[in-house]
Design an enzyme around this catalytic site. Sequence first.
Site, PDB file in Angstrom:
ATOM      1  N   ASN A  19       0.804  -1.235   0.000  1.00  0.00           N
ATOM      2  CA  ASN A  19       0.000   0.000   0.000  1.00  0.00           C
ATOM      3  C   ASN A  19       0.831   1.277   0.000  1.00  0.00           C
ATOM      4  O   ASN A  19       0.284   2.370  -0.118  1.00  0.00           O
ATOM      5  CB  ASN A  19      -1.001   0.016   1.177  1.00  0.00           C
ATOM      6  CG  ASN A  19      -1.938  -1.172   1.127  1.00  0.00           C
ATOM      7  OD1 ASN A  19      -2.566  -1.385   0.099  1.00  0.00           O
ATOM      8  ND2 ASN A  19      -2.004  -1.956   2.187  1.00  0.00           N
ATOM      9  N   ASN A  81      10.411  -0.153   4.928  1.00  0.00           N
ATOM     10  CA  ASN A  81       9.105   0.111   5.515  1.00  0.00           C
ATOM     11  C   ASN A  81       8.242  -1.096   5.170  1.00  0.00           C
ATOM     12  O   ASN A  81       7.774  -1.227   4.035  1.00  0.00           O
ATOM     13  CB  ASN A  81       8.478   1.400   4.972  1.00  0.00           C
ATOM     14  CG  ASN A  81       7.168   1.709   5.682  1.00  0.00           C
ATOM     15  OD1 ASN A  81       6.563   0.838   6.308  1.00  0.00           O
ATOM     16  ND2 ASN A  81       6.716   2.947   5.578  1.00  0.00           N
ATOM     17  N   HIS A  87       3.546  -5.937  11.329  1.00  0.00           N
ATOM     18  CA  HIS A  87       2.755  -6.341  12.484  1.00  0.00           C
ATOM     19  C   HIS A  87       2.522  -7.852  12.566  1.00  0.00           C
ATOM     20  O   HIS A  87       2.118  -8.350  13.606  1.00  0.00           O
ATOM     21  CB  HIS A  87       1.415  -5.599  12.484  1.00  0.00           C
ATOM     22  CG  HIS A  87       1.578  -4.114  12.274  1.00  0.00           C
ATOM     23  ND1 HIS A  87       2.442  -3.352  13.039  1.00  0.00           N
ATOM     24  CD2 HIS A  87       1.028  -3.251  11.368  1.00  0.00           C
ATOM     25  CE1 HIS A  87       2.400  -2.091  12.615  1.00  0.00           C
ATOM     26  NE2 HIS A  87       1.563  -2.008  11.595  1.00  0.00           N
ATOM     27  N   HIS A 107       8.788   3.630   9.758  1.00  0.00           N
ATOM     28  CA  HIS A 107       7.354   3.858   9.562  1.00  0.00           C
ATOM     29  C   HIS A 107       7.125   5.357   9.488  1.00  0.00           C
ATOM     30  O   HIS A 107       7.675   6.111  10.303  1.00  0.00           O
ATOM     31  CB  HIS A 107       6.536   3.251  10.706  1.00  0.00           C
ATOM     32  CG  HIS A 107       6.654   1.765  10.757  1.00  0.00           C
ATOM     33  ND1 HIS A 107       5.888   0.935   9.971  1.00  0.00           N
ATOM     34  CD2 HIS A 107       7.487   0.963  11.464  1.00  0.00           C
ATOM     35  CE1 HIS A 107       6.234  -0.320  10.202  1.00  0.00           C
ATOM     36  NE2 HIS A 107       7.212  -0.337  11.105  1.00  0.00           N
ATOM     37  N   ILE A 108       6.325   5.769   8.537  1.00  0.00           N
ATOM     38  CA  ILE A 108       6.068   7.196   8.341  1.00  0.00           C
ATOM     39  C   ILE A 108       5.257   7.748   9.523  1.00  0.00           C
ATOM     40  O   ILE A 108       5.567   8.802  10.075  1.00  0.00           O
ATOM     41  CB  ILE A 108       5.286   7.412   7.020  1.00  0.00           C
ATOM     42  CG1 ILE A 108       6.129   6.948   5.835  1.00  0.00           C
ATOM     43  CG2 ILE A 108       4.883   8.878   6.864  1.00  0.00           C
ATOM     44  CD1 ILE A 108       5.364   6.829   4.525  1.00  0.00           C
ATOM     45  N   ARG A 118      -1.113  -1.905  15.729  1.00  0.00           N
ATOM     46  CA  ARG A 118       0.099  -1.355  15.095  1.00  0.00           C
ATOM     47  C   ARG A 118       1.235  -1.190  16.101  1.00  0.00           C
ATOM     48  O   ARG A 118       2.332  -0.775  15.745  1.00  0.00           O
ATOM     49  CB  ARG A 118      -0.204   0.003  14.459  1.00  0.00           C
ATOM     50  CG  ARG A 118      -1.196  -0.072  13.311  1.00  0.00           C
ATOM     51  CD  ARG A 118      -1.357   1.279  12.625  1.00  0.00           C
ATOM     52  NE  ARG A 118      -2.632   1.363  11.939  1.00  0.00           N
ATOM     53  CZ  ARG A 118      -2.865   0.888  10.717  1.00  0.00           C
ATOM     54  NH1 ARG A 118      -1.916   0.323  10.012  1.00  0.00           N
ATOM     55  NH2 ARG A 118      -4.069   0.989  10.173  1.00  0.00           N
TER      56      ARG A 118
HETATM   57  C1  DQA Z   1       3.154   2.223   8.075  1.00  0.00           C
HETATM   58  C2  DQA Z   1       2.381   1.873   9.346  1.00  0.00           C
HETATM   59  C3  DQA Z   1       1.649   0.560   9.186  1.00  0.00           C
HETATM   60  O1  DQA Z   1       0.891   0.281  10.367  1.00  0.00           O
HETATM   61  C4  DQA Z   1       0.679   0.613   8.032  1.00  0.00           C
HETATM   62  O2  DQA Z   1       0.059  -0.649   7.848  1.00  0.00           O
HETATM   63  C5  DQA Z   1       1.344   1.062   6.777  1.00  0.00           C
HETATM   64  C6  DQA Z   1       2.248   2.221   6.854  1.00  0.00           C
HETATM   65  C7  DQA Z   1       3.817   3.621   8.172  1.00  0.00           C
HETATM   66  O3  DQA Z   1       4.699   3.886   7.351  1.00  0.00           O
HETATM   67  O4  DQA Z   1       3.460   4.428   9.029  1.00  0.00           O
HETATM   68  O5  DQA Z   1       1.082   0.569   5.696  1.00  0.00           O
HETATM   69  O6  DQA Z   1       4.186   1.276   7.884  1.00  0.00           O
END
Ligand code: DQA
Length: 158
Positions: A19, A81, A87, A107-108, A118
């Site tokens: 994603n 990332n 998780h 993680h962003i 998370r």
């Molecule tokens: C993420 C945090 C994750 O929990 C989420 O599923 C993502 C983005 C972040 O970069 O903050 O896809 O990895």
Amino acid sequence: MADSATPAATTVLLLNGPNLNLLGTRDPGQYGTETLADIERRVRSLGAELGVAVECAQSNHEGELVEHVHRAREMDGIVLNPGAFAHYSIALRDAIDAVDTPCVEVHISNVYAREPFRHTSVTAPVAAGYIAGCGPFGYELALRAVLSRIEERRTARG
Ligand code: DQA
């Protein structure tokens, strides 16, 4: 050309999980408006400043991410990332653990300020560092962090 007197150039894999190809339009409140291409440009450009080659890859598939991590055996470091796979993907965790290439997880968003699911990362315990909640700038921090790990290992190995 590299020879025994010239150390090979440092190469880092910038790997993004599921994603993250949607950055820019995906939940800007959490992830901002920079696209993945913007982030890759930013990290490549910092790499160029620091004399490091950055190879970029993204996949929405667990097995492909595992294979990218395996491929990084030929590289010096990984900035990862894992997206949601952080998780729960034991396969990705085992891949990071199996390769002798330091991996900094990024993680962003500040995952600890979000839903409880998370708050767990199965990949973090085998990572060489962990950065969260710094926005896209976290990727630059992660590149600097992995380079410092690479340097430490080179010094330790002599
Ligand atoms: C993420 C945090 C994750 O929990 C989420 O599923 C993502 C983005 C972040 O970069 O903050 O896809 O990895």
